[in-house]
Write an enzyme that holds these catalytic residues in place. Structure first.
Site, PDB file in Angstrom:
ATOM      1  N   LYS A  45       3.035  15.099   6.078  1.00 17.38           N
ATOM      2  CA  LYS A  45       3.860  14.048   5.476  1.00 17.38           C
ATOM      3  C   LYS A  45       3.459  13.741   4.029  1.00 17.38           C
ATOM      4  O   LYS A  45       4.223  13.099   3.301  1.00 17.38           O
ATOM      5  CB  LYS A  45       3.774  12.774   6.313  1.00 17.38           C
ATOM      6  N   SER A 277       1.538  17.138  17.889  1.00 22.86           N
ATOM      7  CA  SER A 277       2.720  17.886  17.459  1.00 22.86           C
ATOM      8  C   SER A 277       2.374  19.320  17.092  1.00 22.86           C
ATOM      9  O   SER A 277       3.195  20.226  17.267  1.00 22.86           O
ATOM     10  CB  SER A 277       3.416  17.174  16.299  1.00 22.86           C
TER      11      SER A 277
END
Length: 316
Positions: A45, A277
């Site tokens: 991110k 993830s």
């Protein structure tokens, strides 16, 4: 080379082959892992955070010293805390109580203001549902208006997928020597998957969306199990802005247990200490090499660090 700030470290992460995993499982083909957990905020991110803030400052939608607000599971917030801190913007991270405590502690250390939103009725601690995210979004919207702030809007701002269309996708292609045949990613905001797919698909790379089993909203299925332990995505949202018209070959699903087992496999076999993830991405890549991409070369992203999950059941 001496860089002017840690912002300049974002991107150009290593790509490594998971040959020990493929050999141990007897897979035909290769899996390449993009180590985005090695960036300053320990997650992919950071790319979107830098892109959104830089675009907003350039077009005047974010003014000097203006406050930035964003909902986050912790990773986007960490990236924004770093970028905003260096560029002189106060940052407010709004997150669900269902997210791991390590993320909030890291953002506080980076001078972010943290607002924790209680989970929706019936939600499980450690599992953030679409209903939980909706409550976080409401609070982020309220704070943005109250403080006349800039909303980073990772789910809607074009800077999110742009970071991966110009960064992640080209980096994977170049580092692999153009050998990858497929790419898959666990969908949160959809920015990584959509952006990378827009670069890679025209080159003949088949791109796959990964969702939790029972919450395959992007695949067009009814959501039967919205709760799962894979933080940062799988919110059972079937209309992600970034995924509209994204060139997706197919939709895959993994269970929370598969994500957990494969995150542990990454650590024990490859020395990659990543999060849930990343485990989901590895599980999906294994599916592909056992199925439609047998004999091919699948690229995945190691989305964030396992250090962000020490309080969860991932490392029990």
């Amino acid at each position: 080379m001496i860089l002017p700030s840690v912002i300049d470290v974002i991107g150009n992460t290593p790509l490594v082959e998971l040959s020990r995993v493929t050999r141990s499982l007897g897979l035909e083909g290769r899996i390449l892992a993009k180590l985005d957990y090695l960036m300053p905020g320990f997650s992919k991110k950071d790319r979107a955070a830098r892109s959104i803030i830089e675009i907003a400052r350039a077009n005047g939608s974010l003014l000097p010293e203006q406050t930035v607000v964003e909902l986050t599971s912790g990773n986007m917030g960490t990236g924004l805390a770093i970028v905003c801190g260096i560029l002189g913007h106060p940052f407010v991270a709004v997150m669900s109580a269902g997210n791991s405590v390590e993320r909030a502690r890291m953002m506080r250390a980076l001078a972010a203001e943290i607002v924790i939103v209680p989970q929706a009725s019936g939600s499980k601690p450690g599992e953030v549902s679409g209903a939980d995210l909706a409550l976080v979004d409401q609070e982020a919207t309220r704070i943005t208006l109250e403080r006349d702030a800039f909303r980073a809007d990772q789910f809607g701002h074009a800077g999110n997928p742009a970071a991966h269309e110009t960064g992640t996708g080209p980096e994977i292609w170049d580092q692999s020597g153009g050998e990858i045949t497929a790419f898959c990613d666990f969908a949160g905001s959809g920015g990584t998957l959509a952006g990378a797919a827009r670069f890679l698909s025209p080159l003949g790379v088949r791109c796959y969306a990964v969702e939790p089993q029972g919450a395959r909203a992007l695949a067009g299925e009814a959501v039967s199990t919205p709760d799962h332990p894979i933080q940062g995505g799988g919110y059972a949202m079937n209309d992600l802005v970034h995924m509209r018209d994204a060139p997706i070959a197919d939709y895959l699903s993994v269970t929370g247990e598969e994500a957990r087992e494969n995150a542990r496999l990454l650590a024990s076999r490859e020395g990659i200490f990543a999060g849930y993830s990343a485990g989901a991405n590895l599980a999906a890549a294994i599916q592909l090499l056992r199925g439609p991409e047998r004999g091919g070369c699948v690229a995945i992203v190691m989305c964030d660090s396992g250090l962000k999950y020490l309080s969860t059941d991932l490392w029990e």
